[in-house]
Design a protein around this motif. Sequence first.
Motif, mmCIF file in Angstrom:
data_model
loop_
_atom_site.group_PDB
_atom_site.id
_atom_site.type_symbol
_atom_site.label_atom_id
_atom_site.label_comp_id
_atom_site.label_asym_id
_atom_site.label_seq_id
_atom_site.Cartn_x
_atom_site.Cartn_y
_atom_site.Cartn_z
ATOM 1 N N LEU A 97 0.868 -1.178 0.000
ATOM 2 C CA LEU A 97 0.000 0.000 0.000
ATOM 3 C C LEU A 97 0.904 1.227 0.000
ATOM 4 C CD1 LEU A 97 -2.430 -1.210 2.795
ATOM 5 C CD2 LEU A 97 -2.640 -1.556 0.328
ATOM 6 N N ILE A 98 0.860 2.011 -1.082
ATOM 7 C CA ILE A 98 1.820 3.097 -1.294
ATOM 8 C C ILE A 98 1.085 4.422 -1.437
ATOM 9 C CG2 ILE A 98 3.674 3.958 -2.775
ATOM 10 C CD1 ILE A 98 4.050 1.069 -3.772
ATOM 11 N N VAL A 99 1.530 5.417 -0.670
ATOM 12 C CA VAL A 99 1.040 6.783 -0.836
ATOM 13 C C VAL A 99 2.212 7.635 -1.316
ATOM 14 C CG1 VAL A 99 -0.038 8.783 0.239
ATOM 15 C CG2 VAL A 99 -0.654 6.478 1.002
ATOM 16 N N VAL A 100 2.017 8.367 -2.402
ATOM 17 C CA VAL A 100 3.050 9.230 -2.974
ATOM 18 C C VAL A 100 2.581 10.679 -2.889
ATOM 19 C CG1 VAL A 100 4.480 9.712 -4.997
ATOM 20 C CG2 VAL A 100 3.644 7.387 -4.594
ATOM 21 N N ASP A 101 3.445 11.561 -2.359
ATOM 22 C CA ASP A 101 3.028 12.957 -2.221
ATOM 23 C C ASP A 101 3.486 13.794 -3.416
ATOM 24 O OD1 ASP A 101 5.697 13.671 -1.861
ATOM 25 O OD2 ASP A 101 5.517 13.993 0.300
ATOM 26 N N ALA A 102 3.159 15.074 -3.385
ATOM 27 C CA ALA A 102 3.446 15.954 -4.515
ATOM 28 C C ALA A 102 4.939 16.158 -4.726
ATOM 29 C CB ALA A 102 2.763 17.305 -4.304
ATOM 30 N N ALA A 103 5.745 15.889 -3.698
ATOM 31 C CA ALA A 103 7.197 16.006 -3.813
ATOM 32 C C ALA A 103 7.843 14.689 -4.208
ATOM 33 C CB ALA A 103 7.782 16.505 -2.495
ATOM 34 N N SER A 104 7.002 13.701 -4.552
ATOM 35 C CA SER A 104 7.449 12.382 -5.011
ATOM 36 C C SER A 104 8.051 11.519 -3.904
ATOM 37 C CB SER A 104 8.456 12.499 -6.166
ATOM 38 O OG SER A 104 7.855 13.137 -7.276
ATOM 39 N N GLN A 105 7.830 11.890 -2.658
ATOM 40 C CA GLN A 105 8.225 11.025 -1.550
ATOM 41 C C GLN A 105 7.089 10.043 -1.273
ATOM 42 O OE1 GLN A 105 11.432 11.096 -0.204
ATOM 43 N NE2 GLN A 105 11.549 12.351 -2.060
ATOM 44 N N ASN A 106 7.435 8.859 -0.741
ATOM 45 C CA ASN A 106 6.387 7.864 -0.529
ATOM 46 C C ASN A 106 6.423 7.274 0.866
ATOM 47 O OD1 ASN A 106 8.372 5.720 -0.617
ATOM 48 N ND2 ASN A 106 8.307 5.817 -2.847
ATOM 49 N N ALA A 107 5.298 6.710 1.264
ATOM 50 C CA ALA A 107 5.168 5.925 2.494
ATOM 51 C C ALA A 107 4.522 4.611 2.097
ATOM 52 C CB ALA A 107 4.315 6.667 3.526
ATOM 53 N N ILE A 108 5.078 3.505 2.609
ATOM 54 C CA ILE A 108 4.679 2.180 2.122
ATOM 55 C C ILE A 108 4.379 1.244 3.293
ATOM 56 C CG2 ILE A 108 5.351 0.212 0.682
ATOM 57 C CD1 ILE A 108 7.322 2.039 -0.766
ATOM 58 N N VAL A 109 3.284 0.505 3.187
ATOM 59 C CA VAL A 109 2.972 -0.588 4.113
ATOM 60 C C VAL A 109 2.921 -1.873 3.283
ATOM 61 C CG1 VAL A 109 1.285 -1.586 5.696
ATOM 62 C CG2 VAL A 109 1.672 0.887 5.678
ATOM 63 N N ILE A 110 3.664 -2.894 3.731
ATOM 64 C CA ILE A 110 3.740 -4.146 2.978
ATOM 65 C C ILE A 110 3.071 -5.267 3.751
ATOM 66 C CG2 ILE A 110 5.312 -5.918 2.079
ATOM 67 C CD1 ILE A 110 7.288 -3.695 1.452
ATOM 68 N N ILE A 111 2.202 -6.023 3.079
ATOM 69 C CA ILE A 111 1.607 -7.242 3.628
ATOM 70 C C ILE A 111 2.283 -8.404 2.905
ATOM 71 C CG2 ILE A 111 -0.491 -8.621 3.870
ATOM 72 C CD1 ILE A 111 -0.724 -4.859 3.443
ATOM 73 N N PRO A 112 3.058 -9.246 3.608
ATOM 74 C CA PRO A 112 3.899 -10.233 2.921
ATOM 75 C C PRO A 112 3.129 -11.265 2.090
ATOM 76 C CG PRO A 112 4.604 -9.944 5.186
ATOM 77 C CD PRO A 112 3.302 -9.223 5.049
ATOM 78 N N GLY A 113 1.988 -11.764 2.612
ATOM 79 C CA GLY A 113 1.265 -12.806 1.888
ATOM 80 C C GLY A 113 2.170 -13.987 1.574
ATOM 81 N N GLY A 114 2.133 -14.459 0.326
ATOM 82 C CA GLY A 114 2.940 -15.611 -0.067
ATOM 83 C C GLY A 114 4.433 -15.414 0.111
ATOM 84 N N ASN A 115 4.899 -14.164 0.067
ATOM 85 C CA ASN A 115 6.329 -13.914 0.248
ATOM 86 C C ASN A 115 6.823 -14.439 1.593
ATOM 87 O OD1 ASN A 115 6.657 -12.408 -2.217
ATOM 88 N ND2 ASN A 115 5.651 -10.678 -1.209
ATOM 89 N N GLY A 116 5.965 -14.360 2.604
ATOM 90 C CA GLY A 116 6.359 -14.803 3.936
ATOM 91 C C GLY A 116 6.521 -16.298 4.062
ATOM 92 N N LEU A 117 6.044 -17.040 3.054
ATOM 93 C CA LEU A 117 6.147 -18.496 3.061
ATOM 94 C C LEU A 117 7.290 -19.002 2.190
ATOM 95 C CD1 LEU A 117 2.347 -19.448 2.835
ATOM 96 C CD2 LEU A 117 3.779 -19.168 4.873
ATOM 97 N N LEU A 118 8.123 -18.102 1.696
ATOM 98 C CA LEU A 118 9.259 -18.519 0.879
ATOM 99 C C LEU A 118 10.394 -18.958 1.809
ATOM 100 C CD1 LEU A 118 10.207 -18.614 -2.169
ATOM 101 C CD2 LEU A 118 11.504 -16.547 -1.614
ATOM 102 N N GLY A 119 10.402 -20.239 2.173
ATOM 103 C CA GLY A 119 11.430 -20.775 3.051
ATOM 104 C C GLY A 119 12.642 -21.247 2.274
ATOM 105 N N PRO A 120 13.733 -21.576 2.978
ATOM 106 C CA PRO A 120 14.931 -22.074 2.294
ATOM 107 C C PRO A 120 14.647 -23.272 1.392
ATOM 108 C CG PRO A 120 15.436 -21.559 4.573
ATOM 109 C CD PRO A 120 13.947 -21.418 4.431
ATOM 110 N N GLU A 121 13.739 -24.150 1.841
ATOM 111 C CA GLU A 121 13.430 -25.334 1.027
ATOM 112 C C GLU A 121 12.772 -24.934 -0.289
ATOM 113 O OE1 GLU A 121 9.895 -24.173 3.278
ATOM 114 O OE2 GLU A 121 11.998 -24.506 3.863
ATOM 115 N N SER A 122 12.071 -23.801 -0.294
ATOM 116 C CA SER A 122 11.435 -23.310 -1.517
ATOM 117 C C SER A 122 12.485 -22.949 -2.565
ATOM 118 C CB SER A 122 10.574 -22.084 -1.228
ATOM 119 O OG SER A 122 9.602 -22.356 -0.239
#
Length: 302
Positions: A97-122
């Motif tokens: 979830l990304i918010v970008v302001d008029a000066a092109s700076q951003n604030a980001i919140v990340i929800i890992p979802g499947g990324n969080g299940l990428l284990g070494p065995e993967s």
Amino acid sequence: MDAKVVVVGSLNMDLVARAQRLPRGGETLAGDSFFTAPGGKGANQAVAVARLGASVAMVGNVGDDAYGQQLRQALQTEGVDCQGVSVCEGVSSGVALIVVDAASQNAIVIIPGGNGLLGPESVRRFDSLLQQAEVIICQLEVPSATVAWTLARGRELGKTVILNPAPASGPLPSEWFAHIDYLIPNESEAEALAGVPVNDQDSARRAAERLRQLGAGKVIVTLGSEGALLVDGAGGRHFPAAKVVALDTTAAGDTFVGGFAAGLARGLSEEESIVLGQRAAALSVTRAGAQPSIPYLKELAP
């Protein structure tokens, strides 16, 4: 064709809102626009490698949702080898979830979802991809155990190992450094990793030297509009950035990392690879979105 670069990392769908400024705590703001675009630091870097002239494979996870299908298709459209992109049943794909302001700076919140299940065995399941590669790239949007295993395996195989330590909030495990050929943080990441305040070229050099003392082979600190600083055993060298009017800095760092890796994989020199990454990143910040902003090699002026 065997992939010369393998990216082990995240795939996210970016949900991007533009507003005049970033909201304060508890505040509701009226925004200017909204769009979705494929992202995730790993996937962004894979797309950058592909668009900038090198063959690349992606190892990562998506969820069993519409976003997952779109993320995989976006990579395949760019010619990225997706045999290592697995679908995790019963979970969402990663979302940013990304918010970008008029000066092109951003604030980001990340929800890992499947990324969080990428284990070494993967990753181990696709060890043949690592064996065939020349360059292996990792970031920090997947579990740390997976990054640790991949870095160590890359060193064991004698590959060029790149770690983009993003997002970073503190020091890296000490045993990681010996496996890293190129550590590529931005200013805030270099400060978090080295424990040295970074606010200009001199302080960036001190932070990079500290990271080399910890065991990293070479350190490239990206400095945004101020360019990049390479610090190795021979000292430091500054690479100035092209002057552009920034619209959106999302994925600029990923574009640099992907461009640098693509250059190495194509047989360019270290210096030429840094310049390729910089030229691509400079063009990317003049465009909105993550993957949509990453340029193709043919777009870069000779």
